[in-house]
Design an enzyme around this catalytic site. Sequence first.
Site, PDB file in Angstrom:
ATOM      1  N   ASN A   1       0.871  -1.178   0.000  1.00 58.37           N
ATOM      2  CA  ASN A   1       0.000   0.000   0.000  1.00 58.37           C
ATOM      3  C   ASN A   1       0.910   1.230   0.000  1.00 58.37           C
ATOM      4  OD1 ASN A   1      -1.798   2.054   0.511  1.00 58.37           O
ATOM      5  ND2 ASN A   1      -2.317   1.400   2.586  1.00 58.37           N
TER       6      ASN A   1
ATOM      7  N   LYS B   1       0.163   4.202  -0.318  1.00 57.60           N
ATOM      8  CA  LYS B   1      -0.509   5.384   0.250  1.00 57.60           C
ATOM      9  C   LYS B   1      -0.276   6.606  -0.652  1.00 57.60           C
ATOM     10  CE  LYS B   1      -0.007   3.334   4.765  1.00 57.60           C
ATOM     11  NZ  LYS B   1      -0.092   3.492   6.199  1.00 57.60           N
TER      12      LYS B   1
ATOM     13  N   HIS C   1      -9.531   0.798   4.766  1.00 55.39           N
ATOM     14  CA  HIS C   1      -8.267   0.997   5.489  1.00 55.39           C
ATOM     15  C   HIS C   1      -8.531   1.888   6.697  1.00 55.39           C
ATOM     16  CE1 HIS C   1      -4.208   2.343   6.426  1.00 55.39           C
ATOM     17  NE2 HIS C   1      -3.793   1.250   5.797  1.00 55.39           N
TER      18      HIS C   1
ATOM     19  N   GLU D   1      -7.011   4.305   7.883  1.00 55.75           N
ATOM     20  CA  GLU D   1      -6.857   5.752   7.646  1.00 55.75           C
ATOM     21  C   GLU D   1      -8.123   6.321   7.007  1.00 55.75           C
ATOM     22  OE1 GLU D   1      -3.128   5.477   5.550  1.00 55.75           O
ATOM     23  OE2 GLU D   1      -2.169   4.878   7.426  1.00 55.75           O
TER      24      GLU D   1
ATOM     25  N   GLU E   1      -5.489  -5.523  10.454  1.00 61.38           N
ATOM     26  CA  GLU E   1      -4.505  -4.470  10.692  1.00 61.38           C
ATOM     27  C   GLU E   1      -4.814  -3.764  12.009  1.00 61.38           C
ATOM     28  OE1 GLU E   1      -2.527  -3.085   6.854  1.00 61.38           O
ATOM     29  OE2 GLU E   1      -4.353  -1.928   7.014  1.00 61.38           O
TER      30      GLU E   1
ATOM     31  N   GLY F   1       2.087   1.955  10.804  1.00 59.54           N
ATOM     32  CA  GLY F   1       2.993   3.097  10.653  1.00 59.54           C
ATOM     33  C   GLY F   1       3.649   3.520  11.957  1.00 59.54           C
TER      34      GLY F   1
ATOM     35  N   SER G   1       3.291  -2.447  10.426  1.00 58.78           N
ATOM     36  CA  SER G   1       4.741  -2.434  10.658  1.00 58.78           C
ATOM     37  C   SER G   1       5.422  -3.763  10.321  1.00 58.78           C
ATOM     38  CB  SER G   1       5.048  -2.003  12.099  1.00 58.78           C
ATOM     39  OG  SER G   1       4.567  -0.683  12.323  1.00 58.78           O
TER      40      SER G   1
END
Length: 250
Positions: free
Chosen positions: A9, A11, A95, A97, A167, A173, A212
Amino acid sequence: MRQVMVAGNWKMNGSSESVKELIAGIKQGMDSAPDTEIVVCPPAVYIPRVSGAVDGTSIKVGSQNICDEDKGAFTGEISGDMLKDVGCEYAIIGHSERRALYGESDELVARRFAAARRNGIKPVFCIGETLEEREAGVTNDVCARQIDAVIALEGVEALADGVIAYEPVWAIGTGKVATPEQAQEAHAFIRGKIAALNADVAEGLRILYGGSMNPGNAKDLIGQADIDGGLIGGASLKAEDFLAICQAGS
Ligand code: PEP
């Protein structure tokens, strides 16, 4: 036997030049991971370029989102049909985010999941708990709620050709990776929940870990019984690191 999948991904990172270099590097080293299904999810504007670059290879392309509607007055959105037209086989859906920063609800995520499927795109359906939720002991409840929204709209069979990415939000991250045991526990719960509804769907469903993952921890994570690969953020931006993770699954 489920094929290991490693999806990058990217991003909102890259430029015409860096995307060209990244995909060239992945292509150059991909033979070192012959058993892994490799997927890259560039920013939407670079999808046509990346699709062209991987043409004739086994690397697949995915989008980072998809509109829940198919056509019309939805400014800024990209439909499943358009994504298919530029070579996407996969779409990341839900996701964390998108959920946290853009307010995507479980119901909207489920509609995006449905849009992907009706346009022949396989969803990479992201679920996972926040740190507060983990500490409150409700990890399984959160994952179940997010999955139930899709099942309510599409039925459990819809997961047969899809992929779930577990996730944990606190690991995305942050450099704080879930231990292989923590991840396996969540993956086993997810598979068990699906199995209670349809054992065949559960057996075939690929469940990726994301948060991560890097070349140093990938093998231990992917080595767990219910972890079928990874959804990779930061480490997918360097061909060498991404390929090392792909190799860990081969
Ligand atoms: C992600 O954003 O899906 C992700 C897993 O990011 P990172 O690998 O950087 O934690």
